[in-house]
Design a protein around this motif. Structure first.
Motif, short mmCIF file in Angstrom:
data_model
loop_
_atom_site.label_atom_id
_atom_site.label_comp_id
_atom_site.label_asym_id
_atom_site.label_seq_id
_atom_site.Cartn_x
_atom_site.Cartn_y
_atom_site.Cartn_z
N GLU A 1 50.26 43.56 -27.48
CA GLU A 1 50.86 42.22 -27.51
C GLU A 1 51.67 41.96 -26.24
N TRP A 2 52.39 42.99 -25.79
CA TRP A 2 53.19 42.80 -24.57
C TRP A 2 52.29 42.61 -23.35
N ARG A 3 51.16 43.30 -23.29
CA ARG A 3 50.24 43.10 -22.18
C ARG A 3 49.69 41.67 -22.16
N ILE A 4 49.39 41.16 -23.34
CA ILE A 4 48.91 39.77 -23.42
C ILE A 4 50.00 38.81 -22.96
N ASN A 5 51.25 39.08 -23.40
CA ASN A 5 52.36 38.21 -22.99
C ASN A 5 52.63 38.30 -21.49
N LYS A 6 52.40 39.48 -20.90
CA LYS A 6 52.60 39.62 -19.46
C LYS A 6 51.59 38.78 -18.69
N ILE A 7 50.37 38.70 -19.22
CA ILE A 7 49.37 37.83 -18.58
C ILE A 7 49.83 36.38 -18.63
N GLN A 8 50.36 35.96 -19.78
CA GLN A 8 50.86 34.59 -19.90
C GLN A 8 52.06 34.38 -18.97
N LEU A 9 52.87 35.43 -18.80
CA LEU A 9 54.00 35.32 -17.87
C LEU A 9 53.53 35.08 -16.45
N SER A 10 52.45 35.77 -16.06
CA SER A 10 51.92 35.57 -14.70
C SER A 10 51.40 34.15 -14.52
N ILE A 11 50.78 33.60 -15.59
CA ILE A 11 50.31 32.22 -15.51
C ILE A 11 51.49 31.26 -15.37
N THR A 12 52.52 31.48 -16.18
CA THR A 12 53.72 30.62 -16.10
C THR A 12 54.38 30.73 -14.74
#
Length: 584
Positions: free
Chosen positions: A218-229
């Motif tokens: 879940e944290w890896r997925i959120n990190k991807i979203q962080l990079s997009i943001t």
């Protein structure tokens, strides 16, 4: 330590995982930078981002790459799946799933899931460490009874071994994992319903019906979203920085323009100081007031832009720090607060404009200029002559006109059957044959011309047309009620106001008796300015920024841009007319 069920393919499986979904490749594709992802994963990733960039190396691509399935990698992936069909952890999970009664809801965990997984994938923790959780000071003082080697043959202290974290694929790197305060087990799961990390026991009890997933995944997925943001914030910073520079440059241009107007007024009134003292003071006052007004407006915009930029940069810094942390507990706690982009203003339509409003004063000076023409000729050479004044005024006039630029496109429904129009409706040229088109009442059937789609019933409007080396063309405006059938009498009284070129050298404005114009420079691009309320239509040489001709009339109905590339004269006049973007 006993071999895991899929130990033979562990390295291969790691190499065949998509870094976005963390699953074995499905229809793998490769980006130009060499990294591979699932076709659906990278397509979804790019659809949610403003710019196409590699999720791993962050390399940006100006255009979205054309992705094709990597057939070799797909065959390797399929062979890997078939070779490990009976030994992978996925099959173990499948056996556990088949052993349960009933069908579980999405995200629901069965009560005996973890006991079954432990039975299928035996974890021999006792050989990896002899101590579970003690204070760090106590760990450093003791040696693990079952000594381990670090690969060099030397025994390892308890503080060096630490506590190992296990997943379905075996022991991970040795890091300290927080424990559940209630069950004293590793917080390896994440509850999406309650947005908190939980242990296995919590998943089987309080969160049994919740949507639960692996916390690390879940944290890896959120990190991807962080990079997009973060990429979106960087784009917002870039736009605001660009707008900030644009406003600063506009302010400098206005200052230069104000100084030029002030010097021009000073030099012009210097020779006529007795009779023009009041006018000179008025010009300086108006120029100064408008310059200060522009400075004040610019200061407000600059302050607001700098504040937004500072806030965005601060948020970008926090996101960068957050995206670099490997502690998923801290990351997940801070993610919801940091992933929200601060509310920001749309600056795309904001610009700094200023009209120094010196036209009325200059007009009165020009009237007096005729009376003192002989006296002005006796002035020193550094005094601006009437010719140079006209040139300076024309240059700045063109710049002011360009601020009223509009997006003009051609209307195919009005085009003569011999005219061809580009797909973007910006280019028109004349062909040898007529096209099969409907003969509507709006279409010209004899004169090879076309109107613009945008009609004007008020306001100021400006557009530019590239004429190039054409030998013949017509440009201007036409009224909505103008005659479009048969032979047309071209004049303002019949609803036509346009400038013409014939035989590469004969310029004229089509009045009842054509007004012949003598141009020293052949224009390659024509700028047209319309002031509906004043009844003004003006033509400019865009490249030299010089005025060509202005006609005054009264507009009483909707008027449309008018274009005629004229006949191609057996290939001698086949070049098109092109509506070009206005470069201010």
């Amino acid at each position: 330590m006993g071999a895991m069920p899929f130990s033979r393919s562990f390295l291969s499986e790691d190499q065949l995982l998509c870094s976005i979904c963390l699953e074995v490749f499905e229809n793998p594709v490769s980006t130009p930078c060499g990294h591979s992802f699932c076709m659906s994963c990278i397509s979804h990733y790019w659809s949610s981002a403003r710019h196409c960039q590699c999720p791993l190396c962050k390399q940006s691509f100006k255009r979205k790459p054309d992705l094709h399935v990597n057939r070799t990698l797909r065959e390797i992936t399929e062979q890997f799946k078939s070779m490990n069909g009976s030994t992978t952890a996925g099959d173990a999970e499948k056996e556990v799933q088949e052993s349960m009664n009933g069908r579980l809801k999405r995200g629901q965990l069965p009560a005996n899931l973890f006991s079954e997984m432990k039975r299928k994938l035996t974890r021999r923790r006792s050989r990896d460490y002899a101590m579970t959780y003690h204070d760090e000071a106590d760990s450093e003082k003791n040696i693990i009874p079952k000594t381990e080697n670090d690969g060099s043959g030397s025994p390892m202290l308890a503080s060096q071994v630490s506590r190992r974290r296990y997943s379905l694929s075996g022991a991970a790197n040795a890091i300290k994992v927080p424990l559940c305060p209630k069950h004293h087990q590793n917080l390896e799961l994440f509850c999406r319903d309650d947005l908190e990390c939980i242990c296995n026991e919590c998943g089987q009890t309080e969160h049994q019906t919740h949507n639960i997933t692996c916390a690390e995944k879940e944290w890896r997925i959120n990190k991807i979203q962080l990079s997009i943001t973060e990429a979106e914030i960087q784009e917002l910073i870039r736009v605001r920085t660009q707008k900030l520079e644009e406003i600063k440059q506009s302010l400098e241009d206005i200052k230069v323009q104000a100084d030029l107007e002030a010097r021009r007024g000073t030099q012009l009134f210097g020779a006529l100081i007795r009779s023009l003292e009041c006018s000179q003071a008025a010009l300086l006052e108006v120029t100064e007031i408008n310059r200060r007004s522009a400075e004040h407006q610019a200061e407000i915009l600059i302050q607001e832009l700098e504040q937004e930029t500072t806030e965005l940069r601060a948020q970008s810094t926090e996101l960068t720090k957050l995206s670099q942390t490997e502690d998923y507990i801290t990351g997940l706690k801070s993610y919801s607060d940091q992933s929200i982009i601060l509310p920001s203003k749309d600056w795309s339509s904001v610009s700094l404009r200023c009209d120094l409003e010196t036209e009325a004063i200059c007009a009165s000076v020009c009237q007096l200029l005729d009376q003192f023409k002989e006296e002005l000729r006796k002035q020193p050479s550094n005094c601006l002559s009437p010719t140079s004044l006209s040139s300076v005024r024309s240059t700045h006039k063109v710049k002011r006109m360009q601020e009223y630029a509009v997006d003009v496109t051609l209307d195919p429904l009005t085009a003569h059957p011999r005219l061809l129009i580009s797909d973007d409706k910006k280019t028109v040229w004349c062909s040898e044959k007529q096209q099969a088109v409907s003969n509507s009442r709006d279409r010209f059937d004899r004169v090879v011309c076309v109107l613009g789609q945008q009609g004007f019933i008020s306001g100021r409007h400006y557009w530019e047309v590239e004429v190039g080396e054409k030998s013949d063309w017509d440009l201007g405006v036409a009224s909505h009620s103008c005659n479009r059938k048969g032979k047309i009498k071209v004049s303002p009284s019949n609803g036509y106001w346009f400038l013409s070129l014939r035989d590469k050298s004969s310029y004229a404005f089509r009045t009842q008796v054509s007004t012949v114009l003598h141009l020293s420079t052949r224009p390659q691009k024509i700028g047209l300015f319309v002031d509906y309320e004043k009844g003004q239509i003006s033509f400019y040489n865009v490249d030299s920024k010089t005025h060509i001709y202005t006609f005054m009339d009264n507009f009483s109905e909707t008027i449309y841009p008018f274009f005629s590339p004229c006949t191609n004269k057996s290939g001698k006049n086949e070049a098109p007319l092109i509506i070009t973007p206005v470069q201010i």
